[in-house]
Design a protein around this motif. Sequence first.
Motif, mmCIF file in Angstrom:
data_model
loop_
_atom_site.group_PDB
_atom_site.id
_atom_site.type_symbol
_atom_site.label_atom_id
_atom_site.label_comp_id
_atom_site.label_asym_id
_atom_site.label_seq_id
_atom_site.Cartn_x
_atom_site.Cartn_y
_atom_site.Cartn_z
ATOM 1 N N SER A 246 -20.022 -92.005 -79.472
ATOM 2 C CA SER A 246 -20.389 -93.072 -78.544
ATOM 3 C C SER A 246 -20.101 -94.457 -79.113
ATOM 4 N N HIS A 247 -19.572 -94.517 -80.326
ATOM 5 C CA HIS A 247 -19.249 -95.809 -80.941
ATOM 6 C C HIS A 247 -18.085 -96.470 -80.212
ATOM 7 N N ALA A 248 -18.100 -97.787 -80.163
ATOM 8 C CA ALA A 248 -17.081 -98.540 -79.425
ATOM 9 C C ALA A 248 -15.671 -98.277 -79.926
ATOM 10 N N LEU A 249 -15.521 -97.956 -81.213
ATOM 11 C CA LEU A 249 -14.195 -97.728 -81.780
ATOM 12 C C LEU A 249 -13.812 -96.251 -81.849
ATOM 13 N N SER A 250 -14.668 -95.377 -81.340
ATOM 14 C CA SER A 250 -14.359 -93.953 -81.364
ATOM 15 C C SER A 250 -13.476 -93.572 -80.186
ATOM 16 N N LEU A 251 -12.369 -92.904 -80.501
ATOM 17 C CA LEU A 251 -11.528 -92.300 -79.474
ATOM 18 C C LEU A 251 -11.847 -90.809 -79.327
ATOM 19 N N ARG A 252 -12.900 -90.380 -80.012
ATOM 20 C CA ARG A 252 -13.388 -88.995 -79.979
ATOM 21 C C ARG A 252 -12.359 -88.043 -80.583
ATOM 22 N N ASN A 253 -12.251 -86.827 -80.071
ATOM 23 C CA ASN A 253 -11.461 -85.803 -80.759
ATOM 24 C C ASN A 253 -10.065 -85.650 -80.170
ATOM 25 N N ASP B 142 -12.125 -79.645 -85.160
ATOM 26 C CA ASP B 142 -13.239 -79.103 -85.939
ATOM 27 C C ASP B 142 -14.051 -80.186 -86.636
ATOM 28 N N ALA B 143 -13.602 -81.435 -86.572
ATOM 29 C CA ALA B 143 -14.373 -82.553 -87.121
ATOM 30 C C ALA B 143 -15.097 -83.329 -86.025
ATOM 31 N N LYS B 144 -15.114 -82.797 -84.826
ATOM 32 C CA LYS B 144 -15.764 -83.486 -83.710
ATOM 33 C C LYS B 144 -17.181 -83.898 -84.102
ATOM 34 N N GLY B 145 -17.498 -85.159 -83.855
ATOM 35 C CA GLY B 145 -18.844 -85.651 -84.093
ATOM 36 C C GLY B 145 -19.128 -86.121 -85.502
ATOM 37 N N VAL B 146 -18.171 -86.030 -86.435
ATOM 38 C CA VAL B 146 -18.463 -86.537 -87.785
ATOM 39 C C VAL B 146 -18.552 -88.058 -87.770
ATOM 40 N N PHE B 147 -17.842 -88.689 -86.820
ATOM 41 C CA PHE B 147 -17.972 -90.118 -86.549
ATOM 42 C C PHE B 147 -18.613 -90.239 -85.171
ATOM 43 N N PRO B 148 -19.585 -91.135 -84.984
ATOM 44 C CA PRO B 148 -20.308 -91.193 -83.703
ATOM 45 C C PRO B 148 -19.362 -91.368 -82.519
ATOM 46 N N ILE C 170 -21.779 -80.284 -84.781
ATOM 47 C CA ILE C 170 -21.154 -79.190 -84.043
ATOM 48 C C ILE C 170 -20.200 -78.465 -84.985
ATOM 49 N N HIS C 171 -20.322 -77.143 -85.076
ATOM 50 C CA HIS C 171 -19.571 -76.346 -86.042
ATOM 51 C C HIS C 171 -18.711 -75.314 -85.308
ATOM 52 N N THR C 172 -17.505 -75.123 -85.808
ATOM 53 C CA THR C 172 -16.577 -74.159 -85.213
ATOM 54 C C THR C 172 -15.937 -73.304 -86.293
ATOM 55 N N GLY D 241 -10.755 -85.432 -90.600
ATOM 56 C CA GLY D 241 -10.765 -83.981 -90.506
ATOM 57 C C GLY D 241 -12.112 -83.403 -90.920
ATOM 58 N N ASN D 242 -12.245 -82.089 -90.817
ATOM 59 C CA ASN D 242 -13.529 -81.435 -91.033
ATOM 60 C C ASN D 242 -14.014 -81.513 -92.476
ATOM 61 N N ASP D 243 -13.123 -81.772 -93.432
ATOM 62 C CA ASP D 243 -13.580 -81.915 -94.812
ATOM 63 C C ASP D 243 -14.450 -83.163 -94.983
ATOM 64 N N CYS D 244 -14.441 -84.061 -93.991
ATOM 65 C CA CYS D 244 -15.314 -85.241 -94.040
ATOM 66 C C CYS D 244 -16.738 -84.922 -93.593
ATOM 67 N N ARG D 245 -16.949 -83.733 -93.013
ATOM 68 C CA ARG D 245 -18.256 -83.451 -92.410
ATOM 69 C C ARG D 245 -19.387 -83.475 -93.424
ATOM 70 N N GLN D 246 -19.243 -82.742 -94.529
ATOM 71 C CA GLN D 246 -20.351 -82.648 -95.476
ATOM 72 C C GLN D 246 -20.712 -84.006 -96.064
ATOM 73 N N PRO D 247 -19.758 -84.788 -96.585
ATOM 74 C CA PRO D 247 -20.168 -86.088 -97.149
ATOM 75 C C PRO D 247 -20.745 -87.042 -96.107
#
Length: 605
Positions: free
Chosen positions: A272-279, A264-270, A451-453, A232-238
């Motif tokens: 394009s990474h092989a294990l990313s299912l995106r948002n 709202d946490a889109k992009g906190v994990f890459p 990316i911020h919302t 979630g978005n609370d992971c963005r800052q760290p």
Amino acid sequence: MATEPSAASAESVPTVVAALLAYLKLEGVSHIFGIPGGALVSVLAALKADADITYHVCHQETGAAFIADGYARVSGGLAVVLTTSGPGATNALTGVLNANASHTPTLIITGESPQWSFGRGYLQEGADAGLDIVSIYESGLDCSELITNADNFQALFESAMRTAWGTPCRAAHLSLPSDVAASSPTPPAPPAFSVPSSTASYRTRGSFVDAGGVASAVEAIVDAQRPLLMLGNDCRQPLQNDSLLGEFVAAIERLALPVMTSPDAKGVFPESHALSLRNYGLAGCRWPKLYLEDPLHAHDALVVIGSSLGELATWLDGKPWNPKLEPAGPFIQLSDDPSILGRDFPITLGVVGETGALLQSFIQAASSVETDPATEATMAKRAQFVADLKTAYSPFVDPEKRTSPSNPIKPQTLARMINEALPPGSQIMVDGGNCIGWCMHDMVVDPPTQIHTALTFGTMGFATGAVVGAKLAAPATTCLAVVGDGGFLMQVAEVATAAQERIGAIWVVLADHDLSMVSQGMAALESDPSFDQYYELGWNDLAVVAQGLGAEASNAQSVGEVAAAVDRAIKGAETGVPQVVVVAIDATEAPPYDYQPLPPPAATH
């Protein structure tokens, strides 16, 4: 970036306003945003004489709060808003509540008429009249206080900072009467304020964590066949810390753990990474849905870090809190806010901890957890399944529309083109409305780009102001807002703020002259196509408006025109001149919100 908090010796100052500025410097504040007024006389005079803090005069108080929010999100510091009493205070409210909902550390200071005038009809009186500003803010914030005399200023300011920098971060409000601002402590108190030398003397951000609970979450992942991690978005800052992000990615790879994020946490994990299912959630990528709905292997463990699992974070097939998210096994939620654990789904384990500490503990547990050959074979199969899924299925609902040459341009194509044009490390501010759907679905975001919302509170106009603060915080970074024409019109005056201060922010305006999210949503929910274009905004030449406010602006509608205009805007912003690109989009297109018609009303007897 935010100024580092002072480590100087304790400072002795004579008045409340002098103590206020000393405390703000101690908090690392160098920029304040707002609109001046008569209730701020002493504060304004002190700010004018102080070279260390810049008071940015904005063009509307809501916009000032949005600008402060954007500044804090990018700088990592405290957002400070300073407005006059009465209408100044009420105008700022929406922006402050948005910052509070987004967990942006924020302090709003509203001026107030002098206390001797309370109840006598003083201009813009708010604290002791029918308009009770303190209570208005108190209804939406954990901290809203009236500073009634010099003797309680320090206690109330320090309390506000404990709220603003608490876990999670929040907004706090202080109402400061003009006579109190100019006053000094009264006997038997010492004749001057002693401002501490360190913020540690009155507040702290503890890195508390239930390490055992985090270890249990990692063990549940290892024991599962098809686990899933949601951030979630609370992971963005760290996770903006490059070192921590690198360690976290390594932990994910060791566990072969698929990762998805809330909108709202889109992009906190890459992405394009092989294990990313995106948002996941509203206008989400198709991959999480396909992973959840695999007919042969149900997902059998879900770990959520830093998400409240609200409506838009759990939206699937037009249904919020869709039960498809629930695993056939452990459902573990980790958060710094115990009040949301298990609120929306029945969980098997709730773990409380500061988000940065939760992520660090997760990394430690993942690096030390024992695996055997059978477990490692399962992990390899899981990684291969994700790779096969991503090869077989496009992440986009309409992939062909992302490369369409049509004129006017498809918004899917526009989102892709903006995404590809921005240099790495850009800051993207996305406004409420359909532009959220296009950016969530059709952009691919990898750190250090952010990316911020404003999805938690759902405000329009947020990005129009926030991009100004973002660019002020990171002047060497490309900062771009994606806004609809409705949201742009709400806060368009802040383009003039950027022009006045030579802040090279960029706005790309999706122009369809309609509140299309509402029009299209009503048409779908009511099964009534006559709602299309029902909420039209009328025809506005927004490029001319922006030019009149001091920006360089242009209109575009074809792929070629958009490519040239965006490239020109990115280069032009480097000169300190705000840039506006107004794009006429294909208004027949709707983001993949998957609205479902409302059921007929229940029969009454």
